[in-house]
Design a protein around this motif. Structure first.
Motif, PDB file in Angstrom:
ATOM      1  N   HIS A   1      47.286  57.966  34.114  1.00 38.74           N
ATOM      2  CA  HIS A   1      47.531  59.024  35.164  1.00 38.74           C
ATOM      3  C   HIS A   1      47.037  58.982  36.640  1.00 38.74           C
ATOM      4  O   HIS A   1      47.376  59.695  37.467  1.00 38.74           O
ATOM      5  CB  HIS A   1      46.800  60.387  34.407  1.00 38.74           C
ATOM      6  N   TYR A   2      46.024  57.828  36.681  1.00 45.43           N
ATOM      7  CA  TYR A   2      45.654  57.557  38.185  1.00 45.43           C
ATOM      8  C   TYR A   2      46.052  56.441  38.398  1.00 45.43           C
ATOM      9  O   TYR A   2      46.318  56.266  39.857  1.00 45.43           O
ATOM     10  CB  TYR A   2      44.250  57.662  38.021  1.00 45.43           C
ATOM     11  N   GLN A   3      45.974  55.335  37.794  1.00 45.68           N
ATOM     12  CA  GLN A   3      46.639  53.948  38.347  1.00 45.68           C
ATOM     13  C   GLN A   3      48.060  53.697  38.314  1.00 45.68           C
ATOM     14  O   GLN A   3      48.329  53.079  39.289  1.00 45.68           O
ATOM     15  CB  GLN A   3      46.001  52.591  37.508  1.00 45.68           C
ATOM     16  N   GLY A   4      48.599  54.585  37.366  1.00 45.50           N
ATOM     17  CA  GLY A   4      50.139  54.349  37.672  1.00 45.50           C
ATOM     18  C   GLY A   4      50.407  53.219  36.576  1.00 45.50           C
ATOM     19  O   GLY A   4      51.590  52.495  36.656  1.00 45.50           O
ATOM     20  N   ARG A   5      49.932  52.953  35.508  1.00 45.51           N
ATOM     21  CA  ARG A   5      49.972  51.774  34.521  1.00 45.51           C
ATOM     22  C   ARG A   5      50.957  52.445  33.507  1.00 45.51           C
ATOM     23  O   ARG A   5      51.147  53.728  33.242  1.00 45.51           O
ATOM     24  CB  ARG A   5      48.871  51.187  34.106  1.00 45.51           C
ATOM     25  N   PRO A   6      51.846  51.572  32.759  1.00 44.38           N
ATOM     26  CA  PRO A   6      52.028  50.217  32.848  1.00 44.38           C
ATOM     27  C   PRO A   6      52.899  49.943  34.311  1.00 44.38           C
ATOM     28  O   PRO A   6      53.814  50.665  34.600  1.00 44.38           O
ATOM     29  CB  PRO A   6      52.756  49.623  31.684  1.00 44.38           C
TER      30      PRO A   6
ATOM     31  N   ARG B   1      54.386  43.081  38.292  1.00 48.76           N
ATOM     32  CA  ARG B   1      54.182  43.722  39.553  1.00 48.76           C
ATOM     33  C   ARG B   1      52.836  44.499  39.788  1.00 48.76           C
ATOM     34  O   ARG B   1      52.728  45.815  40.009  1.00 48.76           O
ATOM     35  CB  ARG B   1      55.491  45.169  39.885  1.00 48.76           C
ATOM     36  N   GLU B   2      51.977  43.712  39.655  1.00 50.68           N
ATOM     37  CA  GLU B   2      50.461  44.302  39.950  1.00 50.68           C
ATOM     38  C   GLU B   2      50.203  44.779  41.418  1.00 50.68           C
ATOM     39  O   GLU B   2      49.384  45.523  41.539  1.00 50.68           O
ATOM     40  CB  GLU B   2      49.353  43.479  39.524  1.00 50.68           C
ATOM     41  N   ASP B   3      51.113  44.558  42.300  1.00 50.79           N
ATOM     42  CA  ASP B   3      51.077  44.971  43.553  1.00 50.79           C
ATOM     43  C   ASP B   3      51.387  46.679  43.672  1.00 50.79           C
ATOM     44  O   ASP B   3      51.143  47.240  44.593  1.00 50.79           O
ATOM     45  CB  ASP B   3      52.154  44.193  44.396  1.00 50.79           C
ATOM     46  N   LEU B   4      52.074  47.223  42.466  1.00 52.01           N
ATOM     47  CA  LEU B   4      52.379  48.287  42.375  1.00 52.01           C
ATOM     48  C   LEU B   4      51.278  49.167  41.821  1.00 52.01           C
ATOM     49  O   LEU B   4      51.425  50.588  41.537  1.00 52.01           O
ATOM     50  CB  LEU B   4      53.690  48.657  41.594  1.00 52.01           C
TER      51      LEU B   4
ATOM     52  N   GLU C   1      50.546  43.945  28.498  1.00 45.41           N
ATOM     53  CA  GLU C   1      51.824  44.708  28.917  1.00 45.41           C
ATOM     54  C   GLU C   1      52.810  43.850  29.159  1.00 45.41           C
ATOM     55  O   GLU C   1      54.036  44.013  28.883  1.00 45.41           O
ATOM     56  CB  GLU C   1      51.398  45.376  30.215  1.00 45.41           C
ATOM     57  N   SER C   2      52.716  42.491  30.004  1.00 41.97           N
ATOM     58  CA  SER C   2      53.773  41.708  30.265  1.00 41.97           C
ATOM     59  C   SER C   2      54.428  40.871  29.040  1.00 41.97           C
ATOM     60  O   SER C   2      55.649  40.922  28.900  1.00 41.97           O
ATOM     61  CB  SER C   2      52.990  40.570  31.027  1.00 41.97           C
TER      62      SER C   2
END
Length: 400
Positions: free
Chosen positions: A56-61, A82-85, A216-217
């Motif tokens: 809810h804060y970082q936007g994962r996955p 896309r860890e840049d996201l 995740e990947s």
């Protein structure tokens, strides 16, 4: 039993590398961190709070993306995690939010850290703001000038940015400065080390917090392609984004793992940061690892166009994995890195961090040599922080 369950041992060693070589006054504080992690890190309450933050804060996955234009040009299939996201623009927030949550449960009120490219500093300042904690970031003067946008972000987030003006005025000295500041504040502050380096338990703890990237990947790639990738790669400075990515595939015998380090602009000491290529076992910042050192055995001056890779040491686990032959380590030059930076920007509409551009450069080279292969890299950060430096010094890639 899986590799990750076996390493490190209880003393924090990955084979011959790792450990905790600390001044006596810091030993109880690092043991406190270790015990807190071993207790809290396995509790459902802590893990559920961390999962909530990540979603809810970082936007994962974050997604895995198929770089269709680049793949077509190279002749191999290049995929990017896309860890840049990830919120704040890099993988660093994965362990920073977790370290800050750990500090909160330990009753700490302040976070202290070093930063090179500024991504760890921004992430820790973000975490401190989220949890209502003080934040002190040490950064070399060279990197402050080079990464001005991230310095501005840290200050906006409420962090006190401490310029480091001695020695090489870069990442190693920032770590030295942060340690010096931490010693008298250890009762109330947590030194949130920014990579899989430092004394035990940080190489283990940061790897485990970053392992979300690899897990995740693996799941995402299987869903997209129906099989695992041939090659998995990531850039290596200290090595946190790489260990996070490798964690998801390290027990898969048919997946080749690749770390990519900076060959810089030459082969002499001070012209590169290629620890795996030119280093030998040594000691730095309270742990044993492969190290670039001078004739007296002291950490050598280093260079990389990417400030986040500008470190004479490397994570002890990377040192072990190289010795055991479980990971292949490659180098790319500053020029190859810049070419990849411009190529990914213009072909895919993704401006990568210079650190991540090392992984892109290796993927392009490997793909051309192995047409038809599948390559998954960790795009560990976005390049907002680098665009002023790159364009002012190298233009807009007109000569590619």
């Amino acid at each position: 039993m899986s590799y990750l369950k076996n390493f490190p041992n209880q003393e924090g060693y990955f084979g011959e590398f790792g450990g905790a070589f600390l001044p006596p006054e810091l030993e109880p504080h690092f043991e406190e961190i270790n015990q807190a992690y071993l207790t809290l890190g396995r509790s459902a309450d802590f893990l559920n709070e961390l999962k909530y933050i990540r979603k809810h804060y970082q936007g994962r996955p974050t997604p895995v993306y198929y770089a269709h234009n680049l793949s077509r040009e190279i002749g191999a299939h290049i995929y990017m995690k896309r860890e840049d996201l990830n919120h704040s623009g890099a993988h660093k927030l994965n362990h920073c939010m977790a370290e800050a949550l750990l500090a909160k449960h330990m009753g700490k009120t302040k976070l202290i850290a070093e930063t090179g490219a500024g991504q760890h500093g921004v992430a820790l300042a973000t975490a401190a703001a989220y949890f209502g904690m003080e934040c002190e970031i040490h950064m070399g003067e060279i990197d402050i000038a080079k990464e001005a946008p991230n310095v501005t972000r840290m200050k906006l987030l409420g962090a006190n940015v401490v310029p480091v003006s001695f020695g090489g005025r870069s990442l190693k000295e920032a770590v030295d400065s942060a340690f010096q500041s931490y010693v008298p504040q250890a009762d109330t502050a947590l030194f949130a080390i920014g990579s899989v380096v430092g004394p035990h338990p940080f190489p283990m703890m940061v790897r485990n917090f970053q392992s979300v990237v690899g897990y995740e990947s693996r799941e995402q790639f299987l869903e997209m392609v129906g099989e695992l990738p041939d090659q998995v790669g990531a850039c290596v400075g200290g090595g946190s984004n790489a260990m996070g990515m490798f964690a998801g595939f390290i027990d898969d015998e048919n997946v080749t793992l690749n770390g990519v380090e900076p060959l810089g602009k030459g082969t002499k000491l001070g012209e590169h940061s290629a620890t795996m290529t030119y280093g030998k076992p040594g000691m730095i910042h309270g742990f044993k690892c492969m190290l670039l050192s001078d004739e007296e055995g002291n950490p050598a001056p280093v260079h990389s166009i990417a400030s986040g890779l500008d470190y004479p040491g490397v994570g002890p686990e990377h040192s072990h994995l190289k010795m055991e032959g479980k990971v292949n380590y490659h180098g790319v030059t500053d020029k190859e890195t810049l070419d990849a930076f411009y190529k990914l920007s213009s072909k895919e509409g993704i401006i990568p961090a210079l650190e991540s551009s090392h992984a892109v450069a290796w993927a392009m080279k490997h793909g051309q040599e192995n047409p038809g292969s599948t390559i998954l890299i960790n795009l560990s950060g976005r390049g907002d922080k680098d665009i002023d430096y790159v364009t002012e010094n190298f233009g807009f890639g007109e000569n590619l």
